[in-house]
Structure formats: C-alpha cells, structure tokens
Design an enzyme around this catalytic site. Structure first.
Site, mmCIF file in Angstrom:
data_model
loop_
_atom_site.group_PDB
_atom_site.id
_atom_site.type_symbol
_atom_site.label_atom_id
_atom_site.label_comp_id
_atom_site.label_asym_id
_atom_site.label_seq_id
_atom_site.Cartn_x
_atom_site.Cartn_y
_atom_site.Cartn_z
ATOM 1 N N ASN A 103 20.908 -10.955 49.004
ATOM 2 C CA ASN A 103 21.913 -10.188 48.288
ATOM 3 C C ASN A 103 21.568 -8.717 48.505
ATOM 4 O O ASN A 103 20.538 -8.246 48.030
ATOM 5 C CB ASN A 103 21.889 -10.543 46.802
ATOM 6 C CG ASN A 103 22.265 -11.992 46.550
ATOM 7 O OD1 ASN A 103 23.087 -12.560 47.272
ATOM 8 N ND2 ASN A 103 21.676 -12.610 45.537
ATOM 9 N N HIS A 152 14.405 -9.474 49.597
ATOM 10 C CA HIS A 152 14.027 -10.881 49.478
ATOM 11 C C HIS A 152 15.150 -11.750 49.997
ATOM 12 O O HIS A 152 16.331 -11.405 49.889
ATOM 13 C CB HIS A 152 13.690 -11.245 48.026
ATOM 14 C CG HIS A 152 14.765 -10.917 47.027
ATOM 15 N ND1 HIS A 152 14.983 -9.635 46.556
ATOM 16 C CD2 HIS A 152 15.701 -11.691 46.423
ATOM 17 C CE1 HIS A 152 15.985 -9.641 45.696
ATOM 18 N NE2 HIS A 152 16.450 -10.874 45.607
HETATM 19 P P1 DGP Z 1 18.582 -11.243 43.299
HETATM 20 O O1 DGP Z 1 19.518 -11.443 42.147
HETATM 21 O O2 DGP Z 1 19.177 -11.618 44.631
HETATM 22 O O3 DGP Z 1 17.979 -9.854 43.297
HETATM 23 O O4 DGP Z 1 17.398 -12.284 43.077
HETATM 24 C C1 DGP Z 1 16.288 -12.014 42.290
HETATM 25 C C2 DGP Z 1 15.656 -13.341 41.975
HETATM 26 O O5 DGP Z 1 14.340 -13.082 41.545
HETATM 27 C C3 DGP Z 1 16.330 -14.140 40.868
HETATM 28 O O6 DGP Z 1 16.786 -15.373 41.413
HETATM 29 C C4 DGP Z 1 15.233 -14.381 39.844
HETATM 30 C C5 DGP Z 1 13.977 -14.041 40.591
HETATM 31 N N1 DGP Z 1 12.938 -13.413 39.786
HETATM 32 C C6 DGP Z 1 13.036 -12.273 39.058
HETATM 33 N N2 DGP Z 1 11.861 -11.986 38.470
HETATM 34 C C7 DGP Z 1 10.994 -12.967 38.860
HETATM 35 C C8 DGP Z 1 9.618 -13.216 38.581
HETATM 36 O O7 DGP Z 1 8.935 -12.478 37.855
HETATM 37 N N3 DGP Z 1 9.074 -14.321 39.149
HETATM 38 C C9 DGP Z 1 9.789 -15.150 39.960
HETATM 39 N N4 DGP Z 1 9.154 -16.221 40.475
HETATM 40 N N5 DGP Z 1 11.082 -14.939 40.257
HETATM 41 C C10 DGP Z 1 11.677 -13.868 39.692
#
Ligand code: DGP
Length: 114
Positions: A87, A100
């Site tokens: 995204n 990511h």
């Molecule tokens: P986006 O919305 O494309 O920026 O995706 C961010 C993703 O990151 C979302 O699916 C949730 C994940 N996320 C956010 N904070 C953390 C975290 O602290 N740990 C993990 N494992 N995932 C996280």
C-alpha cells in the site's frame, strides 16, 4: 527512524514479534492484524518510507525483498498461491510509513482486490 514501529521491530526493540525470516538487509514477520490465514509483512531493515521513496541505489535491496517474500512464502507453505501487495500512500491504505509488502495466503484471493 526514531518513531517508526517497523524500525523498532527490525532492531529487535519490540517483543513478541513472530519473525518468519531475517537476513542482514530484510526481514519477514507475522502481521498483528491478519487479513488471511497466512499474513506476513516483508520489510527492509533500513527505513524507506514507501516504494515511491526508493531510489536507484535501492535496486539491490528491492530485489532482495522479492526473494525474501518468496522464501517466506515457502517457509509458511503457501508458495503455490499467495498475494504480495504494498500500500503506497494513505489513499491506498498505508498506515505504517516504512516500506512493507503484505504476503497473504491460505484462502481464496479475490480480484479486483477492492
Ligand atoms: P499498512 O496498512 O499497509 O500500512 O499495513 C500495516 C500493517 O502493519 C497492518 O496490517 C498492521 C501491521 N502492524 C502494525 N503495527 C504492528 C506491530 O507492532 N506488529 C506487527 N506484527 N504488525 C503490525
């Protein structure tokens, strides 16, 4: 970057992160809020805001990210069918400003994705 959650994950500051794969430049870990039975995030360790912030000098790193995604798919046993998506920007759903790729699998994927 000081306030970036994925930089903190990359440097090992955040506990309870389920790391699937890591090497010197990239890593993959399970998403906190999974949108599919298999949902991992593939990141560069070095901070890059988003894909459009990458530069010519990042070519090798971007290639490594693709290979990390493929290795992660194999480790999670979804190499036969998975989706890899980034995204880029708030309007596309980006909530964490650190490049990511979402690796999603384990269920039927719809197209168009919505
Ligand atoms: P986006 O919305 O494309 O920026 O995706 C961010 C993703 O990151 C979302 O699916 C949730 C994940 N996320 C956010 N904070 C953390 C975290 O602290 N740990 C993990 N494992 N995932 C996280």
């Amino acid at each position: 970057m000081a306030d970036c959650i994925f930089c903190k994950i990359a440097s090992g500051e955040i506990p309870n992160v389920k790391i699937v794969y890591e090497d010197e430049a990239t890593m993959a870990f399970l998403d906190l809020n999974p949108q599919a039975p298999v949902h991992a995030l593939v990141i560069p360790r070095r901070h890059i805001d988003r894909l459009t912030a990458a530069e010519d000098g990042d070519t090798e790193l971007l290639g490594k990210l693709q290979l990390t995604a493929a290795k992660t798919a194999k480790l999670l046993k979804v190499e036969g069918a998975f989706r890899l998506v980034t995204n880029n920007g708030k309007g596309a759903g980006q909530s964490v400003d650190h490049l990511h790729y979402h690796l999603l699998g384990g269920r039927k994927m719809l197209w168009p994705p919505g």
